[in-house]
Each structure stands twice: as C-alpha cells, then as structure tokens.
Design a protein around this motif. Structure first.
Motif: not given
Length: 397
Positions: A160-179
């Motif tokens: 489960l933690t994989y998703g929140w880790l990747v999601g936060e990295i995407v958000k920090r780089i892109d500015g958008r939530s992964i959704g």
C-alpha cells in the motif's frame, strides 16, 4: 449458462472460449477481458453478473476496483514524467521531497521507491481508516519514519505504501495530485474510464467485490523452491504483527471481510487517492492504457520504446521481505518470474489482489487486461488470467 457479450476479432475466438471457461471452471461471477494488438482492439468482452442474488448483468458499463493493478498505472505516471525530463530515477527522494530525508533516508533514491527497495512497506503509526483516506497523515508518517532496512540493500513489496510514495513524488514534481495527473494525462487523451479517486457521479457503475474463499491458491505446491515458503507466507499473513500482514492491511486499517464487509467496497475508499490499490476502471481501459505504452492507439502513444526499456530493466529479484516468496521488479512493474509469469520475456505489468491484471508485451505490441468482482486468494498468477493469456498467445502464434 453465463451470458458473455462484446466483440472478438477473427482468430481470437479462443480468448472468448477461455473467458467462458473461467465461469464454468474457475468460479468467476462477473468479469471483463480486453486485448489490443498493434493499437487495435481485438478482444473486448464482459460476462456474468454483478451479484448472484440480483442476477444483474455485468456489462460494458461496469467499473471495477482493481487493487494493485493500480500500481502499474502509478508507474506509468512516473515514467511519463521521466520521459519528459522532469523526473530522474537516480535522484534522491529528498531532492524533491525534503521532509523524506528524516529517519536515515537522506540517500534513498526514487528508483529505490519504484523497485520496492526503500524499506517502507509498513508505517509505524497506527492510523484509523478515516485518517488514511485523508492521505496527508500517511504521507507525513512515511516521511518521518526510519526504514526497516537500508534503502537499496534489499526489496520487499510495498503493498500500500508504494502508492502514496509514488503519488507524493509525482505531486512534488508536477504539482498535481496523481489522481488529477491520471485524469488529465492518461484518461483524457486516451478516452479511458480510469480513476484514482473516483468522482461521486460514477459510483453507480462500480461493481462490489466479492470476498475470496480461504484456501485458494495457484502456487505449485510441489515446487521444492516455493512450497516451503508458502507455509511461512500463510503464517505471516495471519499474524497481525508481521510485516506481511501490516503491509497488506496497513496495520488493520483495511479489512478484507468481517461484519461490515470489504472496506474496499465503501464509496469513501473509492473517493480517496490510494495509488497502490484503489484504481477503478474496466478491462478495455486498462488494456488500452498498456497498449499505448508499446504502440500508438487512436493516435496517442504514452510511453516510447526507450522509456519502456528502462522501466523494465531488472531492479529487484529474489526472496521478498514482505511476501516471503521470490518476486521480480523493474521500476514500478512486475517483470516475468515464477511469481508473476505475465506474457513472457518482453512483458511487464501488474497484478492485483483477487485476480485482476494489466500488462503489455513490448515485442508483440500487446495490451491486455482482466478485471473481475469475485476475488481469489492469489496474489499473482491467477488461473483465470493464465488461461486467457495462453489463449492470446495461441492466437498471436
């Protein structure tokens, strides 16, 4: 007699036969399967019922939560950012997420996260389900805590933690939530029914999951390399204090049954963004997404060949510190192994608990997906997908 509806191109009739056999031989209740070859949809089938009581048909409009098949979607998001030059897998996580340096993780890389090597398969903090669904409490807990092993020194499935880790990295780089990223960069261009964080207006289309029957497994119990580990896995799965159990259930926040039923069937769970587990889609959309990673589909190509090559290079292999049995990963994807054979040497993708699967074959330009409402107890290599894949391969041959 199970009703099956949809389309099958000439030469792929065997996939329909295999799909129908899943209902008679493997206990399917409602399901969908889709296959794209060189950008063209050659199989798009749904069949069975939403539930045996109502007898309502499981049709083309059905949506299904696909558990860890969501991880492949999250991985595609990260690889799309890398393809654009915005994300460097060799960079330290703390370079884009400074708080992550706490707890001895300053040197952990984004590649460590993507290949299940960062040492955070569980969270130390005990969070209630409503806190988990807020997302930030989980993200903050992961940033603060020390890893179970030195990042990069071993691997263990971050269920489960994989998703929140990747999601936060995407958000920090892109500015958008992964959704939001999925909606705008994947679902929009390809015309997909695919969400991480389902809009309430789509709730009526979601087919509830039917819990697994204990004791089901597709592992070869005669395999001398696997059989001894399965007893250890079963023991760990039932132990609420084990890394295995805590990783799969997030310290009990997510139940797989009980008086209130599956937590995953609750709309508040669909609404949150759990990029490792609560993707909601159908077989056609998931197969089309994977097809767009290896070929052009409706004029859209999401990942290019060089990106796919880097994504599927082996990063982790051997005994898994969470799942105990051997697993093999590239950057965010299962790559072929005994645990998850997929579609052969050039394939990559991700299975979901209960049986769902999305994958691509880079050599044969195939996108494949299977989704279902009746869960089995397999973590991967479900016999239902095995029969479908064998039929696809026979048709390609």
């Amino acid at each position: 007699m199970t009703t099956v509806q949809g389309t099958v191109a000439a030469g792929f009739e065997g996939v329909r036969d295999a799909f129908e056999a899943n209902f008679t031989d493997h206990g399917d209740v409602g399901a969908g399967v889709s296959v794209f070859v060189e950008g063209e949809c050659v199989v798009d089938l749904t069949g069975g019922v939403v539930d045996p009581v109502s007898g309502r048909a499981y049709g083309a409009d059905a949506l299904q939560l696909v558990f860890s098949s969501t991880k492949g979607v999250a991985a595609i998001c990260a690889h799309l950012l890398a393809q654009r030059g915005q994300l460097d897998f060799g960079a330290k996580v703390a370079d884009v997420w400074p708080e992550f340096a706490a707890g001895g993780k300053a040197d952990a890389t984004i590649a460590d996260v993507m290949s299940h090597r960062v040492g955070l398969p569980v969270i130390d903090e005990r969070l209630a389900l409503d806190q988990v669904l807020e997302i930030d409490p989980v993200v903050d807990a992961l940033a603060a805590q020390a890893p179970l092993w030195e990042p990069g020194s071993g691997h263990g499935y971050h269920a489960l933690t994989y998703g929140w880790l990747v999601g936060e990295i995407v958000k920090r780089i892109d500015g958008r939530s992964i959704g939001q990223f999925v909606a705008e960069e994947l679902a929009g261009p390809l015309g997909l029914d695919l969400w991480i964080g389902l809009p309430e207006a789509q709730d009526h289309r979601v087919v509830p999951l039917i819990a697994m029957n204990p004791g089901e497994s597709s592992f070869d119990l005669t395999d001398p390399d696997i059989a001894p580990l399965l007893e250890d896995l079963a023991t760990a799965f039932l132990d609420p204090n084990s890394v295995t159990n805590r990783a799969l259930h997030l310290n009990g926040a997510f139940n797989l049954g009980g008086e209130q039923g599956l937590a995953w069937n609750r709309p508040e769970v669909w609404r949150s963004q759990i990029p490792a587990a609560n993707g909601i889609t159908n077989a056609r959309s998931l197969a089309k997404l994977y097809a767009s990673c290896v070929s052009e589909v409706d004029g859209v190509r999401i990942l290019d060949d060089e990106t796919v090559k880097k994504a599927t290079e082996e990063r982790s292999n051997g005994r898994d510190q969470t799942l105990i049995v051997p697993t093999r990963f590239g950057l965010g994807f299962f790559i072929p192994s005994t645990f998850s054979p997929l579609m052969g040497p050039a394939s990559f993708g991700h299975a979901g608990a209960g049986g769902s699967l999305g994958l691509a074959d880079a050599d044969r330009k195939v996108g494949f997906a299977y989704v279902m409402n009746k869960m089995s107890a397999n973590l991967s290599d479900d016999p239902r997908t095995g029969g479908l894949i064998a039929a696809v391969e026979a048709a390609l041959a």
